[in-house]
Design an enzyme around this catalytic site. Structure first.
Site, mmCIF file in Angstrom:
data_model
loop_
_atom_site.group_PDB
_atom_site.id
_atom_site.type_symbol
_atom_site.label_atom_id
_atom_site.label_comp_id
_atom_site.label_asym_id
_atom_site.label_seq_id
_atom_site.Cartn_x
_atom_site.Cartn_y
_atom_site.Cartn_z
ATOM 1 N N ASN A 279 9.053 -2.248 11.328
ATOM 2 C CA ASN A 279 9.063 -3.353 12.595
ATOM 3 C C ASN A 279 9.144 -2.700 13.725
ATOM 4 O OD1 ASN A 279 8.672 -6.273 11.439
ATOM 5 N ND2 ASN A 279 10.475 -6.070 10.068
ATOM 6 N N ILE B 296 26.505 -4.684 8.526
ATOM 7 C CA ILE B 296 27.320 -5.841 9.017
ATOM 8 C C ILE B 296 27.750 -5.528 10.371
ATOM 9 C CG2 ILE B 296 28.586 -7.931 8.576
ATOM 10 C CD1 ILE B 296 26.068 -8.010 6.749
ATOM 11 N N LEU B 297 27.735 -6.142 11.141
ATOM 12 C CA LEU B 297 28.324 -5.983 12.582
ATOM 13 C C LEU B 297 29.589 -6.585 12.885
ATOM 14 C CD1 LEU B 297 25.005 -6.099 14.640
ATOM 15 C CD2 LEU B 297 26.173 -4.080 14.201
ATOM 16 N N ASN C 176 17.329 -10.351 15.597
ATOM 17 C CA ASN C 176 17.378 -9.849 14.344
ATOM 18 C C ASN C 176 16.158 -10.522 13.660
ATOM 19 O OD1 ASN C 176 17.912 -8.306 12.013
ATOM 20 N ND2 ASN C 176 18.950 -10.031 11.001
ATOM 21 N N HIS D 37 14.821 -11.908 9.466
ATOM 22 C CA HIS D 37 15.119 -11.920 8.213
ATOM 23 C C HIS D 37 14.219 -12.441 7.467
ATOM 24 C CE1 HIS D 37 18.082 -12.743 5.330
ATOM 25 N NE2 HIS D 37 17.702 -13.854 5.012
ATOM 26 N N THR E 117 24.619 -13.833 15.745
ATOM 27 C CA THR E 117 25.856 -14.576 15.859
ATOM 28 C C THR E 117 26.949 -13.822 14.950
ATOM 29 O OG1 THR E 117 25.523 -16.500 14.604
ATOM 30 C CG2 THR E 117 25.106 -16.631 16.737
ATOM 31 N N ASP F 171 23.150 -14.099 9.258
ATOM 32 C CA ASP F 171 21.609 -14.805 9.315
ATOM 33 C C ASP F 171 21.747 -16.441 9.592
ATOM 34 O OD1 ASP F 171 20.353 -12.496 8.257
ATOM 35 O OD2 ASP F 171 21.260 -12.926 6.241
#
Length: 221
Positions: free
Chosen positions: A19, A97-98, A112, A114, A146, A150
């Protein structure tokens, strides 16, 4: 638009970076009025680093294993991002994971992609889950990030029909093609001011494009 006024993108990646390559191609061809000012990678040896080098894009390796916890890693990454002064922070296969603090710091800038038609199938193994459910359609979603994984406001979805002979690997490859079309499209809409966090959150449903990239469902407000 003068080069100095192009939208500034920071891309986060962990692996191959296909991507990332699609976004590079869109920038270099002029389809995106943007430039990638930094690639941040968290895994040594990620092929995305080679893609950046071959296109003259600055890159930083920030290995998450070198930090005591997620907060320390995210703080180091945020500092590198801030130094690049981006308009948008693009997650392109970034497999971490942030923390909520990181997400809140870049609210409205953090994007992002998904591999499912969210809200269906958040998390992992989306292609297998779609096949096991007997779904007729599958796709990918570009969305704002957020703190809930997802679950951020969607910008655009790419959709295709699941074929009778599809298996997990063939469906994965077909969805990659969808992703490579809709990610540059979503960034283009962001750069041109056609969508932002609040407008995306207010939509009843996002725009949908088909496997060729043609708009088949306009956004519903």
């Amino acid at each position: 638009m003068a080069a100095a006024n192009k939208a500034r993108l920071v891309v986060l990646a962990s692996g191959n970076g296909s991507n990332f390559q699609a976004i590079i191609d869109a920038c270099e061809s002029g389809r995106l009025d943007a430039e990638i000012v930094l690639l941040v990678v968290n895994r040594p040896g990620a092929y995305a680093l080679e893609r950046a080098a071959s296109h003259g894009i600055p890159s930083r390796l920030i290995d998450h294993k070198a930090y005591a916890d997620r907060e320390a890693f995210d703080a180091a990454m945020a500092e590198a991002i801030d130094e690049a002064r981006p308009d948008w922070v693009i997650m392109a296969g970034f497999m971490r994971i942030l923390t909520d603090g990181f997400v809140d710091r870049f609210r409205g800038q953090l994007i992002n992609i998904h591999p499912s038609l969210l809200p269906k199938y958040p998390g992992m193994n989306t292609h297998a889950r779609a096949l096991e459910a007997g779904d007729l359609k599958h796709g990918a979603t570009v969305h704002f990030v957020t703190p809930t994984v997802d679950a951020g406001p969607p910008i655009v979805q790419g959709r295709l029909e699941i074929l009778d002979n599809d298996d997990v690997e063939s469906l994965k490859q077909r969805i990659h093609g969808v992703e490579h079309r809709i990610y540059p499209l979503a960034i283009d809409w962001l750069v041109k001011g056609k969508i932002d966090f609040d407008r995306a959150a207010a939509q009843k449903s996002p725009a949908v494009v088909d496997a060729s990239g043609a708009l088949i469902v306009p956004p519903s407000s």
